[in-house]
Design a protein around this motif. Sequence first.
Motif, PDB file in Angstrom:
ATOM      1  N   ILE A 481     -12.796 -19.339 -15.399  1.00 10.82           N
ATOM      2  CA  ILE A 481     -12.253 -18.502 -14.529  1.00 10.82           C
ATOM      3  C   ILE A 481     -12.929 -17.107 -14.979  1.00 10.82           C
ATOM      4  O   ILE A 481     -13.144 -16.842 -16.085  1.00 10.82           O
ATOM      5  N   SER A 482     -13.389 -16.465 -13.911  1.00 15.68           N
ATOM      6  CA  SER A 482     -14.126 -15.301 -14.029  1.00 15.68           C
ATOM      7  C   SER A 482     -13.190 -14.000 -13.648  1.00 15.68           C
ATOM      8  O   SER A 482     -13.373 -12.892 -14.064  1.00 15.68           O
ATOM      9  N   GLN A 483     -12.274 -14.243 -12.779  1.00 19.31           N
ATOM     10  CA  GLN A 483     -11.329 -13.196 -12.456  1.00 19.31           C
ATOM     11  C   GLN A 483     -10.080 -13.979 -11.914  1.00 19.31           C
ATOM     12  O   GLN A 483     -10.003 -15.215 -11.777  1.00 19.31           O
ATOM     13  N   ALA A 484      -8.934 -12.821 -11.342  1.00 15.63           N
ATOM     14  CA  ALA A 484      -7.829 -13.503 -10.742  1.00 15.63           C
ATOM     15  C   ALA A 484      -7.421 -12.641  -9.683  1.00 15.63           C
ATOM     16  O   ALA A 484      -7.498 -11.376  -9.876  1.00 15.63           O
ATOM     17  N   GLU A 485      -6.880 -13.255  -8.552  1.00 16.22           N
ATOM     18  CA  GLU A 485      -6.142 -12.098  -7.717  1.00 16.22           C
ATOM     19  C   GLU A 485      -4.458 -12.156  -8.182  1.00 16.22           C
ATOM     20  O   GLU A 485      -4.085 -13.067  -8.369  1.00 16.22           O
ATOM     21  N   ALA A 486      -4.018 -10.884  -8.063  1.00 20.80           N
ATOM     22  CA  ALA A 486      -2.691 -10.517  -8.415  1.00 20.80           C
ATOM     23  C   ALA A 486      -1.801 -10.669  -7.041  1.00 20.80           C
ATOM     24  O   ALA A 486      -2.016  -9.963  -6.277  1.00 20.80           O
ATOM     25  N   LEU A 487      -0.814 -11.642  -7.016  1.00 19.86           N
ATOM     26  CA  LEU A 487      -0.137 -11.722  -6.083  1.00 19.86           C
ATOM     27  C   LEU A 487       1.512 -11.216  -6.120  1.00 19.86           C
ATOM     28  O   LEU A 487       2.039 -12.058  -6.997  1.00 19.86           O
ATOM     29  N   ILE A 488       2.221 -10.694  -5.337  1.00 19.10           N
ATOM     30  CA  ILE A 488       3.559 -10.306  -5.745  1.00 19.10           C
ATOM     31  C   ILE A 488       4.317 -11.168  -5.349  1.00 19.10           C
ATOM     32  O   ILE A 488       4.291 -11.896  -4.067  1.00 19.10           O
ATOM     33  N   ARG A 489       5.404 -11.679  -6.042  1.00 21.55           N
ATOM     34  CA  ARG A 489       6.693 -12.349  -5.626  1.00 21.55           C
ATOM     35  C   ARG A 489       8.003 -11.572  -5.922  1.00 21.55           C
ATOM     36  O   ARG A 489       8.203 -10.751  -6.593  1.00 21.55           O
ATOM     37  N   TRP A 490       8.865 -11.934  -4.950  1.00 24.01           N
ATOM     38  CA  TRP A 490      10.270 -11.551  -5.277  1.00 24.01           C
ATOM     39  C   TRP A 490      11.197 -12.525  -5.667  1.00 24.01           C
ATOM     40  O   TRP A 490      11.539 -13.340  -4.951  1.00 24.01           O
ATOM     41  N   ARG A 491      11.950 -12.307  -6.903  1.00 23.53           N
ATOM     42  CA  ARG A 491      12.899 -13.238  -7.522  1.00 23.53           C
ATOM     43  C   ARG A 491      14.381 -12.410  -7.002  1.00 23.53           C
ATOM     44  O   ARG A 491      14.652 -11.673  -7.604  1.00 23.53           O
ATOM     45  N   ARG A 492      14.731 -12.908  -5.641  1.00 23.75           N
ATOM     46  CA  ARG A 492      15.948 -12.217  -5.276  1.00 23.75           C
ATOM     47  C   ARG A 492      17.157 -13.025  -5.913  1.00 23.75           C
ATOM     48  O   ARG A 492      17.252 -14.103  -5.707  1.00 23.75           O
ATOM     49  N   PRO A 493      18.166 -12.116  -6.415  1.00 25.93           N
ATOM     50  CA  PRO A 493      19.197 -12.925  -7.133  1.00 25.93           C
ATOM     51  C   PRO A 493      20.060 -13.557  -6.023  1.00 25.93           C
ATOM     52  O   PRO A 493      20.324 -13.276  -4.916  1.00 25.93           O
ATOM     53  N   GLY A 494      20.339 -14.842  -6.525  1.00 26.40           N
ATOM     54  CA  GLY A 494      21.411 -15.694  -5.668  1.00 26.40           C
ATOM     55  C   GLY A 494      20.498 -16.430  -4.591  1.00 26.40           C
ATOM     56  O   GLY A 494      20.992 -17.074  -3.942  1.00 26.40           O
ATOM     57  N   VAL A 520       2.865  -2.680  -8.143  1.00 24.09           N
ATOM     58  CA  VAL A 520       1.995  -3.608  -8.330  1.00 24.09           C
ATOM     59  C   VAL A 520       0.648  -3.017  -9.076  1.00 24.09           C
ATOM     60  O   VAL A 520       0.115  -3.688  -9.904  1.00 24.09           O
ATOM     61  N   ILE A 521       0.307  -1.840  -9.046  1.00 29.72           N
ATOM     62  CA  ILE A 521      -0.791  -1.304  -9.631  1.00 29.72           C
ATOM     63  C   ILE A 521      -0.333  -1.005 -11.048  1.00 29.72           C
ATOM     64  O   ILE A 521      -1.287  -1.303 -12.070  1.00 29.72           O
ATOM     65  N   GLN A 522       0.917  -0.444 -11.287  1.00 29.34           N
ATOM     66  CA  GLN A 522       1.450  -0.366 -12.435  1.00 29.34           C
ATOM     67  C   GLN A 522       1.563  -1.611 -13.382  1.00 29.34           C
ATOM     68  O   GLN A 522       1.195  -1.740 -14.371  1.00 29.34           O
ATOM     69  N   GLU A 523       2.183  -2.334 -12.686  1.00 25.99           N
ATOM     70  CA  GLU A 523       2.210  -3.945 -13.331  1.00 25.99           C
ATOM     71  C   GLU A 523       0.889  -4.713 -13.729  1.00 25.99           C
ATOM     72  O   GLU A 523       0.726  -5.048 -15.014  1.00 25.99           O
ATOM     73  N   ALA A 524      -0.065  -4.569 -12.835  1.00 23.54           N
ATOM     74  CA  ALA A 524      -1.443  -5.076 -13.112  1.00 23.54           C
ATOM     75  C   ALA A 524      -2.241  -4.181 -14.076  1.00 23.54           C
ATOM     76  O   ALA A 524      -2.729  -5.052 -14.887  1.00 23.54           O
ATOM     77  N   LEU A 540      -9.046  -8.196 -12.622  1.00 28.75           N
ATOM     78  CA  LEU A 540      -7.917  -8.601 -11.800  1.00 28.75           C
ATOM     79  C   LEU A 540      -8.019  -7.712 -10.431  1.00 28.75           C
ATOM     80  O   LEU A 540      -8.357  -6.567 -10.347  1.00 28.75           O
ATOM     81  N   SER A 541      -7.730  -8.625  -9.348  1.00 30.01           N
ATOM     82  CA  SER A 541      -7.783  -7.970  -8.220  1.00 30.01           C
ATOM     83  C   SER A 541      -6.558  -7.663  -7.580  1.00 30.01           C
ATOM     84  O   SER A 541      -5.766  -8.664  -7.722  1.00 30.01           O
ATOM     85  N   LEU A 542      -6.363  -6.428  -6.662  1.00 30.29           N
ATOM     86  CA  LEU A 542      -5.040  -6.265  -6.182  1.00 30.29           C
ATOM     87  C   LEU A 542      -5.394  -6.033  -4.563  1.00 30.29           C
ATOM     88  O   LEU A 542      -6.200  -5.284  -4.364  1.00 30.29           O
ATOM     89  N   GLU A 573      -9.972  -4.368  -9.811  1.00 31.36           N
ATOM     90  CA  GLU A 573     -10.660  -4.558  -8.412  1.00 31.36           C
ATOM     91  C   GLU A 573      -9.819  -4.383  -7.298  1.00 31.36           C
ATOM     92  O   GLU A 573      -8.481  -4.973  -7.348  1.00 31.36           O
ATOM     93  N   LEU A 574     -10.196  -3.680  -6.344  1.00 31.09           N
ATOM     94  CA  LEU A 574      -9.111  -3.299  -5.270  1.00 31.09           C
ATOM     95  C   LEU A 574      -9.453  -4.199  -3.965  1.00 31.09           C
ATOM     96  O   LEU A 574     -10.774  -4.189  -3.629  1.00 31.09           O
ATOM     97  N   GLU A 575      -8.731  -4.887  -3.103  1.00 28.80           N
ATOM     98  CA  GLU A 575      -9.199  -5.810  -1.923  1.00 28.80           C
ATOM     99  C   GLU A 575      -8.529  -5.052  -0.585  1.00 28.80           C
ATOM    100  O   GLU A 575      -7.374  -4.518  -0.767  1.00 28.80           O
ATOM    101  N   LEU A 576      -9.213  -4.868   0.206  1.00 32.78           N
ATOM    102  CA  LEU A 576      -8.957  -4.410   1.588  1.00 32.78           C
ATOM    103  C   LEU A 576      -9.290  -4.996   2.608  1.00 32.78           C
ATOM    104  O   LEU A 576     -10.393  -5.926   2.496  1.00 32.78           O
ATOM    105  N   THR A 577      -8.457  -5.391   3.608  1.00 31.57           N
ATOM    106  CA  THR A 577      -8.872  -6.137   4.842  1.00 31.57           C
ATOM    107  C   THR A 577     -10.012  -5.643   5.713  1.00 31.57           C
ATOM    108  O   THR A 577     -10.042  -4.113   5.571  1.00 31.57           O
ATOM    109  N   GLU A 578     -10.583  -6.042   6.402  1.00 30.07           N
ATOM    110  CA  GLU A 578     -11.475  -5.388   7.658  1.00 30.07           C
ATOM    111  C   GLU A 578     -10.822  -4.537   8.392  1.00 30.07           C
ATOM    112  O   GLU A 578     -11.218  -3.500   8.554  1.00 30.07           O
ATOM    113  N   ASN A 579      -9.780  -4.969   8.782  1.00 30.57           N
ATOM    114  CA  ASN A 579      -8.892  -3.997   9.768  1.00 30.57           C
ATOM    115  C   ASN A 579      -8.768  -2.692   9.169  1.00 30.57           C
ATOM    116  O   ASN A 579      -8.749  -1.580  10.013  1.00 30.57           O
TER     117      ASN A 579
END
Length: 701
Positions: A481-494, A520-524, A540-542, A573-579
Amino acid sequence: MSALLYQELGIFDCVVLKHIKDDSFLIHFANDNWFRSLFPDNHVGDEVVLNDTPYYLVDFLYDAKEFWRLNSNGRINSGIWSEQTGRKVLRLEAAAISKDEEHFLVLFNLENEYNKRQNTLQIARELLISNDKVLEQHEVIRERIEALAVQRETQGNVSLPVKEVIESAEFGVAIIDHDLQLVEQNPALFRLFEMLPGDVGRPAALLLELCQRQFPEFQRILETRSRWSGELYWMKPPSLSRWMQLTVSPVESETEGHYWLLLVTDISREKYLQQSNEKLTYFDVLTNLPNRQYYWQCLENAIEVGQSFFAMQLDIKQLKSVNEVFGFTVGDILLKELAERLRQLVSPNDVLARIGGNEFAVILRETQQEKCEQIARKMISDICAPYYVMEQQYKCSVGVRIGVSHFPYDSVVAEELMKYADLASFSIKQGGKSAVQFYSRELKESSLRRMELEAALRDAIDNGEFELFLQPILDLDTGKISQAEALIRWRRPGIGLIFPDEFIPIAEKSGLIIAIGKWVIQEASRLLAVLHQQDQFIKLSLNLSPSQVSDRSLLGFIQRHIEANHVDPTYLELELTENVLVNDFERINHFLSEVRKMGVSVAIDDFGTGYSSLSYLPKLPIDFIKIDRSFIGELIDSDSNRAIVLAILAMANSLKLGVIAEGVEVESQKAFLREHHCQSAQGYLFSRPVPFDEFCKLLRG
């Protein structure tokens, strides 16, 4: 035929030539004012041969003779041309006419019509320039207020000096909060509505009332926090009335919710200038299509007739990018060509209009939804085909979202038909492929569910319901493992775990993405500090959204949290899409340069699926490109996908960029990528995204 009869027929100012044979004509009637300057040696009753001059007329004769050979009653016209006769210039138009097997050539003097047309064009030019100036002034004020809002959040002791910014503005300014309650307004707004300073709140309230009454889509604008610009009409009995150009912009505040900025300019003079010319009153200056006002009238007339029809709204995408990259002149030419393509697809009984800067509308007099959908898909195909403008110097592309409502099944009210078509268009995924969407009750219910989810999303930010999962990225040479992508999840109560595909589009549309992105930046940064403490030094890439990149406070926010957590920025690391790259090149270039100065690296996500970004790669400070999973999924079975992946790898190698392949799921894909020197890969073959504790176990394993 007598001169009196010609006058009664309204063709007095003309020359009538009766065709005898070949190029010979009999001068049947002539207006002496200009006839002799064109035929100096001839009189009424003479025979004249047209085989040399006037040149344009002789050229038109080829078409006239072909028409006369048909021996059917009717006429064809040449169009207006200018004929130099001595010191005088005549503005002429020719008509070839057939009547009961007799053939006539009629020359009309259209000096007055020509001058009127030139005057119309000049008025149109002035109106376009005036409108651009108004919108430019609005944009300056908007940017200044947004900058002050950012300053207030980054420096707690600095109050928002709204009054100082808006007091001297020559146009009306109102700022209201998310509950549509007044925050600030300037003196110009009172003057605009002929109110006194004692009428506190009334100008802004009247402004909102006009918006809600005159624009069906305004409620959707408020719900989705979108930017919008349009024209309003206000009348104060008994005799005062004004036209106003309104720009509505959301101003996001991380700490205090969002505000609305309303900028209003009196454009009555320009409107009266339009109304002095009937064509400009009801038709768009640029495309010569009916405008919003005329379209609305046509919609109400169609409803009165009572026959089934479809109301279509076309939202053109990437037009802003074309204007920014190639200039407004190219953008205007593209819009004219686009309008012409649409003209070819609608029948004479339909109505095609331009109702906004990047919005077109159609009243399609069809009864079958299947037929309407066929036409809509043909529109998408033709609109999305490349545009070659300025003598093919530039190749441009745009996309389109088409929303459709159906009379009388969806509604029998013009306002609701427009609102439903707008809602259907907006429901198509932002930034996705061009598509058509028909309005339905389910769509409306989905919109209500989206609003409910948006409200829950606001609570999720306050209640800390988000979590970062990490998906490993492996070095294909070492298998580690050389790096990881950070992906957000939402644990919605109930309810449980909600994935970003469901809530990120809502966050984008509502403006909540700014606050979520900062979390996300703060948590990463915090998780990166924990990894450092465990002697695990991986990157870590965001992911950054287009809205985040436009946030002026983002650079400072990233810097503060890197310093607060004492982490090495080279592991972020910051990731941006082509658009995102083509949205605002200069701003993106500056942003990425500043990011690189911090030591943070940059990657382009979903590479190969965006618009026109290939030419930007050598110009932008980029470290990695991530090959989109759509190319990897059929890598082994598709020759074209293999060719694309190999081309990307070769290009990246020449530009000295690292490459990460996304969506690797089988060993054969991994083997192919490794054989062709792709440095890294991520996908379910290695691991799904996992919570932080599980990721730490993977690292230790």
